[in-house]
Design a protein around this motif. Sequence first.
Motif, PDB file in Angstrom:
ATOM      1  N   GLU A 213       0.830  -1.205   0.000  1.00 24.75           N
ATOM      2  CA  GLU A 213       0.000   0.000   0.000  1.00 24.75           C
ATOM      3  C   GLU A 213       0.869   1.262   0.000  1.00 24.75           C
ATOM      4  O   GLU A 213       0.558   2.235  -0.700  1.00 24.75           O
ATOM      5  CB  GLU A 213      -0.944   0.006   1.201  1.00 24.75           C
ATOM      6  CG  GLU A 213      -1.930   1.144   1.159  1.00 24.75           C
ATOM      7  CD  GLU A 213      -2.871   1.164   2.338  1.00 24.75           C
ATOM      8  OE1 GLU A 213      -3.839   1.927   2.260  1.00 24.75           O
ATOM      9  OE2 GLU A 213      -2.649   0.441   3.336  1.00 24.75           O
ATOM     10  N   ASP A 214       1.964   1.249   0.769  1.00 20.50           N
ATOM     11  CA  ASP A 214       2.909   2.372   0.754  1.00 20.50           C
ATOM     12  C   ASP A 214       3.402   2.615  -0.670  1.00 20.50           C
ATOM     13  O   ASP A 214       3.402   3.751  -1.155  1.00 20.50           O
ATOM     14  CB  ASP A 214       4.127   2.083   1.637  1.00 20.50           C
ATOM     15  CG  ASP A 214       3.836   2.090   3.119  1.00 20.50           C
ATOM     16  OD1 ASP A 214       2.766   2.581   3.532  1.00 20.50           O
ATOM     17  OD2 ASP A 214       4.706   1.592   3.871  1.00 20.50           O
ATOM     18  N   ALA A 215       3.823   1.533  -1.319  1.00 15.46           N
ATOM     19  CA  ALA A 215       4.360   1.642  -2.676  1.00 15.46           C
ATOM     20  C   ALA A 215       3.317   2.175  -3.648  1.00 15.46           C
ATOM     21  O   ALA A 215       3.621   3.027  -4.488  1.00 15.46           O
ATOM     22  CB  ALA A 215       4.887   0.285  -3.139  1.00 15.46           C
ATOM     23  N   VAL A 216       2.099   1.708  -3.540  1.00  7.96           N
ATOM     24  CA  VAL A 216       1.026   2.175  -4.431  1.00  7.96           C
ATOM     25  C   VAL A 216       0.803   3.677  -4.236  1.00  7.96           C
ATOM     26  O   VAL A 216       0.696   4.429  -5.215  1.00  7.96           O
ATOM     27  CB  VAL A 216      -0.276   1.381  -4.207  1.00  7.96           C
ATOM     28  CG1 VAL A 216      -1.461   2.035  -4.888  1.00  7.96           C
ATOM     29  CG2 VAL A 216      -0.111  -0.059  -4.693  1.00  7.96           C
ATOM     30  N   ALA A 217       0.741   4.123  -2.988  1.00  5.15           N
ATOM     31  CA  ALA A 217       0.511   5.546  -2.716  1.00  5.15           C
ATOM     32  C   ALA A 217       1.644   6.404  -3.274  1.00  5.15           C
ATOM     33  O   ALA A 217       1.399   7.423  -3.937  1.00  5.15           O
ATOM     34  CB  ALA A 217       0.350   5.785  -1.219  1.00  5.15           C
ATOM     35  N   ILE A 218       2.874   5.996  -3.017  1.00  3.75           N
ATOM     36  CA  ILE A 218       4.031   6.774  -3.484  1.00  3.75           C
ATOM     37  C   ILE A 218       4.110   6.772  -4.999  1.00  3.75           C
ATOM     38  O   ILE A 218       4.291   7.824  -5.630  1.00  3.75           O
ATOM     39  CB  ILE A 218       5.331   6.225  -2.863  1.00  3.75           C
ATOM     40  CG1 ILE A 218       5.334   6.464  -1.355  1.00  3.75           C
ATOM     41  CG2 ILE A 218       6.556   6.846  -3.523  1.00  3.75           C
ATOM     42  CD1 ILE A 218       6.385   5.676  -0.612  1.00  3.75           C
ATOM     43  N   LEU A 219       3.968   5.609  -5.610  1.00  5.94           N
ATOM     44  CA  LEU A 219       4.051   5.524  -7.068  1.00  5.94           C
ATOM     45  C   LEU A 219       2.913   6.270  -7.748  1.00  5.94           C
ATOM     46  O   LEU A 219       3.113   6.903  -8.793  1.00  5.94           O
ATOM     47  CB  LEU A 219       4.097   4.067  -7.511  1.00  5.94           C
ATOM     48  CG  LEU A 219       5.376   3.320  -7.126  1.00  5.94           C
ATOM     49  CD1 LEU A 219       5.258   1.830  -7.471  1.00  5.94           C
ATOM     50  CD2 LEU A 219       6.593   3.943  -7.803  1.00  5.94           C
ATOM     51  N   ALA A 220       1.725   6.228  -7.174  1.00  3.10           N
ATOM     52  CA  ALA A 220       0.597   6.965  -7.748  1.00  3.10           C
ATOM     53  C   ALA A 220       0.858   8.473  -7.684  1.00  3.10           C
ATOM     54  O   ALA A 220       0.605   9.191  -8.659  1.00  3.10           O
ATOM     55  CB  ALA A 220      -0.702   6.617  -7.013  1.00  3.10           C
ATOM     56  N   ALA A 221       1.376   8.944  -6.556  1.00  4.71           N
ATOM     57  CA  ALA A 221       1.686  10.373  -6.434  1.00  4.71           C
ATOM     58  C   ALA A 221       2.767  10.780  -7.432  1.00  4.71           C
ATOM     59  O   ALA A 221       2.644  11.813  -8.115  1.00  4.71           O
ATOM     60  CB  ALA A 221       2.124  10.697  -5.004  1.00  4.71           C
ATOM     61  N   LEU A 222       3.806   9.971  -7.545  1.00  2.04           N
ATOM     62  CA  LEU A 222       4.875  10.270  -8.497  1.00  2.04           C
ATOM     63  C   LEU A 222       4.364  10.222  -9.942  1.00  2.04           C
ATOM     64  O   LEU A 222       4.759  11.054 -10.768  1.00  2.04           O
ATOM     65  CB  LEU A 222       6.045   9.299  -8.312  1.00  2.04           C
ATOM     66  CG  LEU A 222       6.850   9.468  -7.028  1.00  2.04           C
ATOM     67  CD1 LEU A 222       7.877   8.348  -6.884  1.00  2.04           C
ATOM     68  CD2 LEU A 222       7.517  10.832  -6.976  1.00  2.04           C
TER      69      LEU A 222
END
Length: 156
Positions: free
Chosen positions: A137-146
């Motif tokens: 979930e951390d990765a999804v949030a960060i990658l989506a923002a980027l």
Amino acid sequence: MTILFALLIGIVAGLRTMTAPAAVSWAAHLGLVDLGGTWLAFLGYAWTPWVLTPAALAELVTDQLPSTPSRKVPVQFGARIVAGAVSGAVFGAAGGFLVLGAVAGIVGAVIGTLGGAAARARLAAAFGKDMPAALIEDAVAILAALALLALLAALR
């Protein structure tokens, strides 16, 4: 496109509260969105992304702690709604639709909060523990923002 970006950054806020404000602050600071003449202009100041980014990183750590309350309790849910509203308003303001952007950000935050909780619960059940699900979930949030910032830069 403006309202879609506001909705999507709201979803990011629903997943990780501080990731969305940090991302839009970087967008403003880097000149990807123009917040001049709005109450949101402070997000583009030189120091703002440098304050919000460590807060976002700290949230990634504290989310893993067993003492961290559910994202669905009123305080946590409310913080995600506020973060979604402010972050969505950034994209709305850049397109001349500040209030509509804030509303889209709120809708996105609700989707991200409830959908993220459900997805994380399913992943945690599949893994037999929460940590891998939380990291995904951390990765999804960060990658989506980027990805939103990269798309915004590409569209400029």
